[in-house]
Scaffold this motif. Structure first.
Motif, PDB file in Angstrom:
ATOM      1  N   THR A  55       0.756  -1.284   0.016  1.00 50.77           N
ATOM      2  CA  THR A  55      -0.155  -0.154  -0.010  1.00 50.77           C
ATOM      3  C   THR A  55       0.781   1.294  -0.215  1.00 50.77           C
ATOM      4  OG1 THR A  55      -1.803  -1.176   1.051  1.00 50.77           O
ATOM      5  CG2 THR A  55      -1.715   1.382   1.395  1.00 50.77           C
ATOM      6  N   MET A  56       1.882   1.312   0.894  1.00 55.13           N
ATOM      7  CA  MET A  56       2.652   2.352   0.896  1.00 55.13           C
ATOM      8  C   MET A  56       3.496   2.576  -0.510  1.00 55.13           C
ATOM      9  SD  MET A  56       2.162   4.115   3.630  1.00 55.13           S
ATOM     10  CE  MET A  56       0.658   4.041   3.454  1.00 55.13           C
ATOM     11  N   TRP A  57       3.865   1.483  -1.209  1.00 53.82           N
ATOM     12  CA  TRP A  57       4.488   1.688  -2.295  1.00 53.82           C
ATOM     13  C   TRP A  57       3.777   2.314  -3.320  1.00 53.82           C
ATOM     14  CZ3 TRP A  57       3.672  -0.277  -7.469  1.00 53.82           C
ATOM     15  CH2 TRP A  57       4.804  -0.249  -8.168  1.00 53.82           C
ATOM     16  N   GLU A  58       2.311   1.882  -3.411  1.00 56.57           N
ATOM     17  CA  GLU A  58       1.374   2.669  -4.156  1.00 56.57           C
ATOM     18  C   GLU A  58       1.208   4.138  -3.851  1.00 56.57           C
ATOM     19  OE1 GLU A  58      -2.193   0.525  -5.056  1.00 56.57           O
ATOM     20  OE2 GLU A  58      -1.251  -1.296  -4.006  1.00 56.57           O
ATOM     21  N   MET A  59       1.142   4.468  -2.467  1.00 57.73           N
ATOM     22  CA  MET A  59       0.801   5.688  -1.953  1.00 57.73           C
ATOM     23  C   MET A  59       2.117   6.503  -2.318  1.00 57.73           C
ATOM     24  SD  MET A  59      -1.725   5.904  -0.425  1.00 57.73           S
ATOM     25  CE  MET A  59      -1.491   7.496   0.702  1.00 57.73           C
ATOM     26  N   SER A  60       3.489   5.896  -2.408  1.00 58.07           N
ATOM     27  CA  SER A  60       4.531   6.839  -2.835  1.00 58.07           C
ATOM     28  C   SER A  60       4.383   7.237  -4.180  1.00 58.07           C
ATOM     29  CB  SER A  60       5.812   5.857  -2.469  1.00 58.07           C
ATOM     30  OG  SER A  60       7.040   6.488  -2.830  1.00 58.07           O
ATOM     31  N   TYR A  61       4.244   6.489  -5.138  1.00 52.75           N
ATOM     32  CA  TYR A  61       3.923   6.841  -6.606  1.00 52.75           C
ATOM     33  C   TYR A  61       2.845   7.797  -6.592  1.00 52.75           C
ATOM     34  CZ  TYR A  61       2.748   6.515 -11.425  1.00 52.75           C
ATOM     35  OH  TYR A  61       2.460   6.959 -12.613  1.00 52.75           O
ATOM     36  N   SER A  62       1.541   7.526  -5.918  1.00 50.48           N
ATOM     37  CA  SER A  62       0.467   8.354  -6.097  1.00 50.48           C
ATOM     38  C   SER A  62       0.598   9.724  -5.378  1.00 50.48           C
ATOM     39  CB  SER A  62      -0.863   7.646  -5.659  1.00 50.48           C
ATOM     40  OG  SER A  62      -0.995   6.703  -6.630  1.00 50.48           O
ATOM     41  N   ARG A  82      -5.055  11.509  -6.767  1.00 47.41           N
ATOM     42  CA  ARG A  82      -5.489  11.515  -5.389  1.00 47.41           C
ATOM     43  C   ARG A  82      -6.558  10.280  -5.224  1.00 47.41           C
ATOM     44  NH1 ARG A  82      -9.666  11.940  -2.343  1.00 47.41           N
ATOM     45  NH2 ARG A  82     -10.743  12.142  -4.416  1.00 47.41           N
ATOM     46  N   GLU A  83      -7.290   9.873  -6.305  1.00 45.81           N
ATOM     47  CA  GLU A  83      -8.267   9.089  -6.114  1.00 45.81           C
ATOM     48  C   GLU A  83      -7.473   7.599  -5.935  1.00 45.81           C
ATOM     49  OE1 GLU A  83     -10.626   8.930  -9.546  1.00 45.81           O
ATOM     50  OE2 GLU A  83     -11.767  10.931  -9.157  1.00 45.81           O
ATOM     51  N   HIS A  84      -6.502   7.350  -6.456  1.00 44.29           N
ATOM     52  CA  HIS A  84      -5.650   6.332  -6.402  1.00 44.29           C
ATOM     53  C   HIS A  84      -5.090   6.311  -5.178  1.00 44.29           C
ATOM     54  CE1 HIS A  84      -6.009   4.352 -10.350  1.00 44.29           C
ATOM     55  NE2 HIS A  84      -5.961   5.438 -10.772  1.00 44.29           N
ATOM     56  N   MET A  85      -4.664   7.185  -4.478  1.00 40.68           N
ATOM     57  CA  MET A  85      -4.268   7.261  -3.161  1.00 40.68           C
ATOM     58  C   MET A  85      -5.306   6.729  -2.071  1.00 40.68           C
ATOM     59  SD  MET A  85      -2.098  10.695  -2.605  1.00 40.68           S
ATOM     60  CE  MET A  85      -1.103  10.581  -1.355  1.00 40.68           C
ATOM     61  N   ASP A  86      -6.645   7.384  -2.190  1.00 39.31           N
ATOM     62  CA  ASP A  86      -7.770   6.821  -1.521  1.00 39.31           C
ATOM     63  C   ASP A  86      -7.957   5.471  -1.769  1.00 39.31           C
ATOM     64  OD1 ASP A  86      -9.833   7.261   0.368  1.00 39.31           O
ATOM     65  OD2 ASP A  86     -10.906   7.904  -1.334  1.00 39.31           O
ATOM     66  N   GLU A  87      -7.950   4.786  -2.783  1.00 39.90           N
ATOM     67  CA  GLU A  87      -8.147   3.568  -3.099  1.00 39.90           C
ATOM     68  C   GLU A  87      -7.402   2.701  -2.522  1.00 39.90           C
ATOM     69  OE1 GLU A  87      -8.503   3.073  -7.316  1.00 39.90           O
ATOM     70  OE2 GLU A  87     -10.220   3.983  -7.572  1.00 39.90           O
ATOM     71  N   ALA A  88      -5.943   3.099  -2.513  1.00 38.82           N
ATOM     72  CA  ALA A  88      -4.876   2.231  -2.128  1.00 38.82           C
ATOM     73  C   ALA A  88      -4.896   2.102  -0.594  1.00 38.82           C
ATOM     74  CB  ALA A  88      -3.594   2.840  -2.406  1.00 38.82           C
TER      75      ALA A  88
END
Length: 164
Positions: A55-62, A82-88
């Motif tokens: 999740t944090m890897w995805e957040m880092s990118y997003s 921002r939506e992808h951060m929320d989803e992740a």
């Protein structure tokens, strides 16, 4: 079209439908890695999805993408990320519900505020809101006893998305 022709037409359609449903694919799947019993299968799937680190890897990118989108004033892409951060985060909390308490402020306040800011298409306001989001990231890390993971505003552009 008479009744006999209609019946014949419907019959042909039914035969086609039947054979399309019974057609077997020659595809093969490599599923040996899953395991031999339910416990092994669930364990191996959990291992593949990992915990909150994915999740944090995805957040880092997003996290980085909306920053550069804001610099470019590409507001649609900023909101998309921002939506992808929320989803992740929401998906990560399914795997690691013990992270819920530290994430709630980010999900319920920080991300909605960022959405509102992006909607205003104001670069200065966006910059301020992004700084607030960065502080929120670091506060969450403190709550999770990983304060050694310090987030800062991106300095180098790594994204391939540009908007001019």
């Amino acid at each position: 079209m008479n009744i006999q022709t209609r019946k014949g037409f419907i019959f042909i359609l039914l035969i086609i439908a039947f054979f399309s449903c019974t057609h077997r694919s020659n595809e093969t799947y490599e599923t040996n890695w899953l395991g031999n019993n339910r416990k092994e299968v669930l364990h191996n799937i959990e291992e593949q999805f990992q915990g909150f680190s994915r999740t944090m890897w995805e957040m880092s990118y997003s996290y980085q993408e909306p920053y550069w989108a804001g610099i470019d004033q590409n507001w649609k892409f900023a909101e998309y990320q921002r939506e992808h951060m929320d989803e992740a985060l929401v998906q990560g909390l399914v795997r690691r519900p013990d992270r819920t308490l530290s994430s709630q402020s980010f999900i319920n306040s920080t991300l909605p505020n960022m959405k509102a800011t992006i909607g205003q298409s104001n670069p200065d306001l966006f910059s301020q809101s992004f700084d607030i989001m960065t502080v929120a990231c670091n506060n969450c890390h403190k709550m999770e006893n990983v304060a050694f993971i310090t987030i800062k505003t991106p300095e180098n552009r790594h994204t391939i998305v540009h908007f001019k």
